[in-house]
Motif scaffolding. Sequence first.
Motif, PDB file in Angstrom:
ATOM      1  N   VAL A 236       0.734  -1.303   0.277  1.00  0.00           N
ATOM      2  CA  VAL A 236      -0.048  -0.201  -0.428  1.00  0.00           C
ATOM      3  C   VAL A 236       1.002   1.581  -0.141  1.00  0.00           C
ATOM      4  N   ARG A 237       0.379   2.256  -1.186  1.00  0.00           N
ATOM      5  CA  ARG A 237       1.102   3.637  -0.366  1.00  0.00           C
ATOM      6  C   ARG A 237       0.016   4.844  -0.524  1.00  0.00           C
ATOM      7  N   ASP A 238       0.174   5.414   0.740  1.00  0.00           N
ATOM      8  CA  ASP A 238      -1.127   6.295   0.438  1.00  0.00           C
ATOM      9  C   ASP A 238      -2.443   6.183   0.908  1.00  0.00           C
ATOM     10  N   GLY A 239      -2.543   4.682   1.287  1.00  0.00           N
ATOM     11  CA  GLY A 239      -3.608   4.569   1.417  1.00  0.00           C
ATOM     12  C   GLY A 239      -3.944   3.522   0.300  1.00  0.00           C
TER      13      GLY A 239
ATOM     14  N   ASN B  40      12.211   0.724  -4.216  1.00  0.00           N
ATOM     15  CA  ASN B  40      11.868   0.107  -3.022  1.00  0.00           C
ATOM     16  C   ASN B  40      11.873  -1.251  -3.422  1.00  0.00           C
ATOM     17  N   THR B  41      12.439  -2.553  -3.152  1.00  0.00           N
ATOM     18  CA  THR B  41      12.397  -3.707  -3.697  1.00  0.00           C
ATOM     19  C   THR B  41      12.151  -4.553  -2.771  1.00  0.00           C
ATOM     20  N   ILE B  42      10.994  -5.619  -3.333  1.00  0.00           N
ATOM     21  CA  ILE B  42      10.485  -5.757  -2.944  1.00  0.00           C
ATOM     22  C   ILE B  42      10.610  -7.968  -2.648  1.00  0.00           C
ATOM     23  N   GLU B  43      11.151  -8.093  -1.856  1.00  0.00           N
ATOM     24  CA  GLU B  43      11.366 -10.071  -2.564  1.00  0.00           C
ATOM     25  C   GLU B  43      10.105 -10.788  -2.018  1.00  0.00           C
TER      26      GLU B  43
ATOM     27  N   GLY C 130      12.927  -7.229   8.295  1.00  0.00           N
ATOM     28  CA  GLY C 130      12.919  -8.731   8.426  1.00  0.00           C
ATOM     29  C   GLY C 130      11.717  -8.866   7.348  1.00  0.00           C
ATOM     30  N   TRP C 131      11.285 -10.061   7.608  1.00  0.00           N
ATOM     31  CA  TRP C 131       9.730 -10.837   7.019  1.00  0.00           C
ATOM     32  C   TRP C 131       9.169 -11.044   7.627  1.00  0.00           C
ATOM     33  N   LEU C 132       7.993 -10.191   6.749  1.00  0.00           N
ATOM     34  CA  LEU C 132       6.173 -10.203   7.189  1.00  0.00           C
ATOM     35  C   LEU C 132       5.624 -11.198   8.304  1.00  0.00           C
ATOM     36  N   ASP C 133       5.685 -10.832   9.276  1.00  0.00           N
ATOM     37  CA  ASP C 133       4.988 -12.512  10.184  1.00  0.00           C
ATOM     38  C   ASP C 133       4.604 -11.900  11.361  1.00  0.00           C
ATOM     39  N   SER C 134       3.936 -11.195  10.886  1.00  0.00           N
ATOM     40  CA  SER C 134       3.028 -10.971  12.507  1.00  0.00           C
ATOM     41  C   SER C 134       2.105 -10.141  12.245  1.00  0.00           C
ATOM     42  N   ALA C 135       0.937  -8.846  13.346  1.00  0.00           N
ATOM     43  CA  ALA C 135      -0.148  -8.528  12.599  1.00  0.00           C
ATOM     44  C   ALA C 135       1.004  -7.058  12.419  1.00  0.00           C
ATOM     45  N   ALA C 136       2.127  -6.857  12.857  1.00  0.00           N
ATOM     46  CA  ALA C 136       3.034  -5.524  13.050  1.00  0.00           C
ATOM     47  C   ALA C 136       3.162  -5.463  11.149  1.00  0.00           C
ATOM     48  N   PRO C 137       3.240  -4.129  10.560  1.00  0.00           N
ATOM     49  CA  PRO C 137       3.274  -4.185   9.336  1.00  0.00           C
ATOM     50  C   PRO C 137       4.686  -3.982   9.081  1.00  0.00           C
ATOM     51  N   ILE C 138       5.601  -3.874   7.391  1.00  0.00           N
ATOM     52  CA  ILE C 138       6.648  -3.702   7.453  1.00  0.00           C
ATOM     53  C   ILE C 138       6.321  -2.387   6.602  1.00  0.00           C
ATOM     54  N   VAL C 139       6.454  -0.694   7.028  1.00  0.00           N
ATOM     55  CA  VAL C 139       6.617   0.447   6.667  1.00  0.00           C
ATOM     56  C   VAL C 139       7.904   0.986   6.602  1.00  0.00           C
ATOM     57  N   CYS C 140       7.711   1.529   5.420  1.00  0.00           N
ATOM     58  CA  CYS C 140       8.770   2.723   4.984  1.00  0.00           C
ATOM     59  C   CYS C 140       8.277   3.845   4.664  1.00  0.00           C
ATOM     60  N   LEU C 141       9.069   4.178   5.277  1.00  0.00           N
ATOM     61  CA  LEU C 141       7.951   6.376   6.165  1.00  0.00           C
ATOM     62  C   LEU C 141       8.518   6.880   4.614  1.00  0.00           C
ATOM     63  N   PRO C 142       9.547   6.630   4.356  1.00  0.00           N
ATOM     64  CA  PRO C 142      10.302   8.376   2.961  1.00  0.00           C
ATOM     65  C   PRO C 142       9.289   7.804   1.946  1.00  0.00           C
ATOM     66  N   ASN C 143       9.666   6.377   2.006  1.00  0.00           N
ATOM     67  CA  ASN C 143       9.212   5.969   0.673  1.00  0.00           C
ATOM     68  C   ASN C 143       7.697   6.026   0.742  1.00  0.00           C
ATOM     69  N   HIS C 144       6.406   6.305   2.040  1.00  0.00           N
ATOM     70  CA  HIS C 144       5.478   5.829   1.399  1.00  0.00           C
ATOM     71  C   HIS C 144       5.221   4.861   1.399  1.00  0.00           C
ATOM     72  N   LEU C 145       5.284   3.530   1.035  1.00  0.00           N
ATOM     73  CA  LEU C 145       5.103   2.301   1.135  1.00  0.00           C
ATOM     74  C   LEU C 145       4.662   1.238   2.282  1.00  0.00           C
ATOM     75  N   VAL C 146       3.716   0.423   2.453  1.00  0.00           N
ATOM     76  CA  VAL C 146       3.624  -0.501   3.532  1.00  0.00           C
ATOM     77  C   VAL C 146       3.600  -1.854   3.172  1.00  0.00           C
ATOM     78  N   ILE C 147       3.480  -2.800   3.975  1.00  0.00           N
ATOM     79  CA  ILE C 147       3.599  -3.977   3.584  1.00  0.00           C
ATOM     80  C   ILE C 147       3.035  -4.672   4.112  1.00  0.00           C
ATOM     81  N   GLN C 148       1.728  -5.132   4.289  1.00  0.00           N
ATOM     82  CA  GLN C 148       0.865  -5.539   6.062  1.00  0.00           C
ATOM     83  C   GLN C 148       0.111  -6.712   4.916  1.00  0.00           C
TER      84      GLN C 148
END
Length: 121
Positions: free
Chosen positions: A37-40, A65-68, A90-108
Amino acid sequence: MKQKKWPFFLLVLLLAAGILGSVLVLQRPDTSMVEVVRDGQVLYQFDLAQEADRVLEIEYEGRVNTIEIKDHQIHMQAAECPDNTCVHMGWLDSAAPIVCLPNHLVIQFAENHEALDGIAR
C-alpha cells in the motif's frame, strides 16, 4: 502487612495481561493475503500461499524499494531511503506491518473485510 501485598499482585496481574494482549495482537493473522500500500492505495495484493518467488521494484519520487517474495514469505529486500528501517524489519510474520515512511510504502496482511458487520462497511 497484608495491605502492602495487594499493589504487588495488581502489578503482576497487569503485567501478565499486557504480555498476553501483546502476544494475541502480534500473532500472524489467519490470512495469507498481503497488500502493498502507498498512501492508502493498494498497489499489489498477493496470496502468499500461492505466489511464486519473485522480486518487485516500486518507485516513488525517483527512489526504489525492492520487495522479495520467496518461499511464501515477503520482505523489503532493499530501499533507497536514509535509514533502511524497513529492510531491517525482516520478513512479514505478524500483524505488525513493514513500513518505509520516506517512500510512503507499507507491506501488511490484508484486512478480513468479511468479518466486518454492515455498519462498519
